[in-house]
Write a protein that holds these residues in place. Structure first.
Motif, short mmCIF file in Angstrom:
data_model
loop_
_atom_site.label_atom_id
_atom_site.label_comp_id
_atom_site.label_asym_id
_atom_site.label_seq_id
_atom_site.Cartn_x
_atom_site.Cartn_y
_atom_site.Cartn_z
N SER A 210 0.81 -1.22 0.00
CA SER A 210 0.00 0.00 0.00
C SER A 210 0.85 1.27 0.00
O SER A 210 0.33 2.35 -0.26
CB SER A 210 -0.97 0.00 1.19
OG SER A 210 -0.30 0.38 2.36
N VAL A 211 2.15 1.17 0.28
CA VAL A 211 3.00 2.36 0.13
C VAL A 211 3.88 2.26 -1.12
O VAL A 211 4.86 2.97 -1.25
CB VAL A 211 3.88 2.67 1.38
CG1 VAL A 211 3.01 3.03 2.57
CG2 VAL A 211 4.82 1.53 1.70
N GLY A 212 3.49 1.36 -2.03
CA GLY A 212 4.13 1.37 -3.34
C GLY A 212 5.25 0.35 -3.54
O GLY A 212 5.94 0.39 -4.55
N SER B 117 8.28 6.98 0.80
CA SER B 117 8.73 8.07 -0.06
C SER B 117 9.55 7.56 -1.23
O SER B 117 9.40 8.01 -2.36
CB SER B 117 9.55 9.06 0.77
OG SER B 117 9.96 10.14 -0.03
N SER B 118 10.44 6.60 -0.97
CA SER B 118 11.31 6.12 -2.04
C SER B 118 10.58 5.19 -3.00
O SER B 118 10.84 5.19 -4.19
CB SER B 118 12.56 5.45 -1.46
OG SER B 118 12.21 4.32 -0.71
N MET B 119 9.65 4.40 -2.48
CA MET B 119 8.93 3.47 -3.35
C MET B 119 7.67 4.12 -3.93
O MET B 119 7.57 4.32 -5.12
CB MET B 119 8.57 2.20 -2.57
CG MET B 119 9.77 1.40 -2.15
SD MET B 119 10.64 0.69 -3.57
CE MET B 119 12.33 0.93 -3.09
N GLY B 120 6.71 4.46 -3.06
CA GLY B 120 5.46 5.04 -3.53
C GLY B 120 5.69 6.40 -4.20
O GLY B 120 5.08 6.71 -5.22
N GLY B 121 6.56 7.21 -3.61
CA GLY B 121 6.84 8.52 -4.18
C GLY B 121 7.84 8.46 -5.33
O GLY B 121 7.96 9.40 -6.10
N CYS B 132 10.49 12.89 3.63
CA CYS B 132 10.21 12.21 4.90
C CYS B 132 10.21 13.21 6.04
O CYS B 132 9.32 13.19 6.90
CB CYS B 132 11.28 11.16 5.20
SG CYS B 132 11.21 9.77 4.09
N ILE B 133 11.22 14.07 6.05
CA ILE B 133 11.31 15.05 7.13
C ILE B 133 10.08 15.96 7.09
O ILE B 133 9.48 16.25 8.13
CB ILE B 133 12.63 15.85 7.03
CG1 ILE B 133 13.80 14.91 7.36
CG2 ILE B 133 12.63 17.05 7.95
CD1 ILE B 133 15.16 15.47 7.03
N ALA B 134 9.67 16.34 5.87
CA ALA B 134 8.49 17.21 5.74
C ALA B 134 7.23 16.51 6.24
O ALA B 134 6.46 17.11 7.00
CB ALA B 134 8.33 17.64 4.29
N SER B 135 7.03 15.24 5.86
CA SER B 135 5.77 14.62 6.31
C SER B 135 5.82 14.28 7.79
O SER B 135 4.78 14.33 8.45
CB SER B 135 5.36 13.40 5.48
OG SER B 135 6.41 12.74 4.95
N LEU B 166 1.39 10.16 3.29
CA LEU B 166 1.74 11.48 2.73
C LEU B 166 3.08 11.45 2.02
O LEU B 166 3.28 12.15 1.03
CB LEU B 166 1.81 12.51 3.85
CG LEU B 166 0.47 12.94 4.39
CD1 LEU B 166 0.67 13.93 5.52
CD2 LEU B 166 -0.35 13.56 3.27
N ALA B 167 3.99 10.65 2.53
CA ALA B 167 5.33 10.60 1.96
C ALA B 167 5.32 10.05 0.53
O ALA B 167 6.28 10.22 -0.21
CB ALA B 167 6.25 9.76 2.83
N THR B 168 4.21 9.40 0.14
CA THR B 168 4.14 8.90 -1.23
C THR B 168 3.68 9.99 -2.22
O THR B 168 3.48 9.71 -3.39
CB THR B 168 3.16 7.71 -1.35
OG1 THR B 168 1.84 8.17 -1.08
CG2 THR B 168 3.51 6.61 -0.36
N ASP B 169 3.51 11.21 -1.73
CA ASP B 169 3.04 12.34 -2.55
C ASP B 169 1.71 12.04 -3.23
O ASP B 169 1.62 12.05 -4.46
CB ASP B 169 4.08 12.69 -3.63
CG ASP B 169 5.33 13.25 -3.02
OD1 ASP B 169 5.27 13.67 -1.85
OD2 ASP B 169 6.36 13.25 -3.70
#
Lengths: 344, 254
Positions: A210-212, B117-121, B132-135, B166-169
């Protein structure tokens, strides 16, 4: 240059620490020293250290698979046995014996690719047992090969062409080289973004998706690495034992050793299996002559550890003191605003 | 797709970012969702309410790709994503949180968010660090960034679900009872975060039982019962619908 305002209190990610840099430095120095091992170790120690290197490979690969990937397998002897078998096959097909020992694990790695499509459909306990079934199947299939002569077995005769001393050194260097390569490969894989995704799958497969995280492709990567790694251990073991009997190589004891080393050293820590392998190696060197008591001792140790030291030796030390020598994780550091300005 | 615009009233000038049509989801002989049309306009905040077993979470899972629909289609920004799995949909911009938080327990909070962030984003290492720091900052989790996720309490686990999503944008964020099990004060903290997301033009689909919390954010309510949509519209209108009152309170109430 950023203004001081930007730096104040802004967190930064740190992966290395002075301690871990020192540890990696010492490790490189140790490896450099070991590279000249045959020149000063003597025949007994050269042989024993070759075995240690094989154990480090076995433990590290099982840990990558189970400790980081969450794929607990009791069938890694399938790849261990196939590595040895393929080395025999290639050598008898006329390939240079040392080239055969190197090629065999690569071919097993390739072979594990289609295999993973089936194996990785199984989850948890199903996967563990499924892999064992697979190992038994591989064992039976290898027995069908006329060259192997069933359980009578066959020897890697081509390696006898080398003088015992030369052979001992070559085996040692091959084992040292493969160990270094595989551990370094594992280290960079687990440190990479994919490495974090692998651990996410271990902790919660559905949440990872679910997170990609592409769950299947990511699992496959660690499965293939562990397959090729265990095959390398089997091929190296053949180089030291010379004779190949299917039941020896496809025995579940190899996976039991991997399990023992990883659990005692620290499952899911990068350093743990190396610590476990060294410990296992020492115990074996000292007590292997005692036969059945040695096995009872191993079993009891594994039991005591899983009950009372579940994080293993290194896991416990790492938790207690918060240290990582070979860091694969991420730490957020908060730069403390100071009058002297921001520290890098 | 155009039949939808005939149905959707106030949203006509905003293109739908997510568009599910005639969704059916069966489990064996049981149909949890039976023919639901569901749209989310760009930057819209939609609330989904309904009694337990109404099919809300199943619908969310069909939108997120956790389940593939037994029948019906899902379009995202105009393209058919009906057959894409959860990971692919997340990479396109559909993120979700889980009703029961599912942290990566043996990883730190930061690492949890880093994977997202690295995968989904799809971000490089350095970009992912910033994201990551922002979310984490937005969700008030910077101070626990180095904690193992398994040591977190419920509110922090819920925050982590949010930070990770959120980190996945995302362009659309699907929230499954993120307020469930929290005290009013705790829920208020989450609402404050979610309101900030609205300012960032992230569309929100939020399943929630706690109405007064949901109504602080939702512009439109979709009421479900027994696998169907029984009413939808601006909150006051949807909640006043006789079918909704009956589903919640039973018949005989006037």
């Amino acid at each position: 240059m950023k203004g001081a305002k930007d730096c104040e209190g802004a967190p930064a990610v740190r992966r290395w620490s002075p301690l871990s840099i020192a540890a990696i430095g010492s490790l490189v120095a140790l490896l450099a020293l070991l590279a000249f091992g045959p020149a000063y170790l003597g025949s007994y120690l050269t042989d024993r250290l070759t075995t240690l290197f094989i154990y480090v490979i076995m433990a590290s690969m099982w840990n990558a698979l189970a400790g980081y990937g969450g794929l607990v397998s009791v069938g890694q002897q399938a790849f261990f046995g196939l590595g040895a078998y393929l080395a025999i096959r290639l050598s008898y097909a006329g390939v240079n014996v040392y080239l055969a020992l190197v090629l065999a694990p690569l071919i097993v790695g390739l072979f594990s690719l289609p295999l993973s499509s089936f194996a990785l459909r199984l989850r948890g306990g199903e996967f563990a047992i499924g892999m064992w079934v697979l190992a038994e199947l591989a064992h039976l299939l290898v027995n069908l090969d006329g060259l192997v002569q069933g359980e009578t077995g066959i020897s890697l005769i081509a390696i006898s062409a080398f003088a015992p001393d030369a052979r001992r050194s070559y085996n040692y260097w091959l084992a040292l080289g493969m160990m270094t390569l595989l551990v370094v490969l594992g280290f960079f894989l687990l440190r990479s973004r994919t490495g974090a995704a692998i651990q996410a799958i271990r902790d919660n497969e559905d949440a990872a998706a679910s997170v990609g995280v592409r769950v299947f492709a990511t699992k496959r990567l660690i499965f293939v690495l562990a397959a090729a790694g265990c095959a390398a251990a089997g091929s190296l073991m053949l180089s030291t034992l010379v004779s190949f009997q299917p039941k020896t190589y496809f025995s579940v004891q190899w996976t039991a050793y991997m399990l023992f080393m990883t659990l005692v050293g620290g499952l899911g820590t990068f350093e743990g299996p190396i610590v476990g392998a060294v410990l296992f190696f020492l115990v074996e060197t000292m007590f292997a002559d005692t036969g059945v008591w040695y096995l009872i001792g191993l079993g009891a140790t594994a039991l005591i550890f899983s009950l009372f030291v579940p994080r293993g030796i290194w896991g416990t030390i790492s938790d207690r003191f918060g240290i990582q020598l070979m860091p694969v994780g991420y730490r957020l550091r908060f730069r403390v605003p100071s009058n002297a300005g921001a520290t890098p | 797709m155009w039949e939808v615009s005939a149905r959707s009233h106030e949203m006509s000038e905003r293109p739908n970012v997510l568009n599910a049509a005639a969704i059916v989801k069966r489990f064996g002989s049981f149909a949890a969702v039976t023919g639901v049309d569901f749209q989310v306009g760009a930057h819209e905040a939609v609330g989904i309410v309904g009694p337990n077993g109404a099919g809300k979470t199943t619908l969310l899972n069909v939108l997120a790709g956790t389940y593939l629909a037994s029948a019906g289609t899902v379009h995202f920004e105009g393209s058919d994503i009906s057959h894409l799995d959860a990971a692919s949909r997340c990479r396109l911009g559909i993120a979700r949180t889980h009703q029961v938080p599912r942290p990566f327990a043996n990883m730190t909070v930061f690492e949890n968010v880093f994977v997202a962030s690295s995968m989904g984003g799809g971000h490089s290492r350095e970009r992912a660090y910033e994201g990551c720091i922002a979310s984490l900052q937005l969700c008030g989790m910077l101070d626990v960034a180095n904690r193992q996720a398994e040591t977190l309490g419920l509110l922090d686990r819920k925050r982590l679900e949010l930070a990770r999503a959120l980190a996945t944008d995302p362009k659309v964020l699907l929230l499954d009872e993120i307020g469930g099990g929290l005290t009013d004060a705790e829920a208020a903290e989450l609402v404050a975060i979610i309101k900030q997301l609205r300012a960032r033009n992230i569309a929100i689909v939020w399943i929630e039982h706690i109405l007064h919390v949901l109504l602080q954010v939702a512009e439109r309510l979709v009421c479900m019962d027994a696998g169907r949509v029984i009413a939808e519209g601006v909150p006051e209108v949807a909640l006043a619908h006789p079918a909704v009152i009956e589903a919640y309170l039973g018949s005989g109430v006037t």
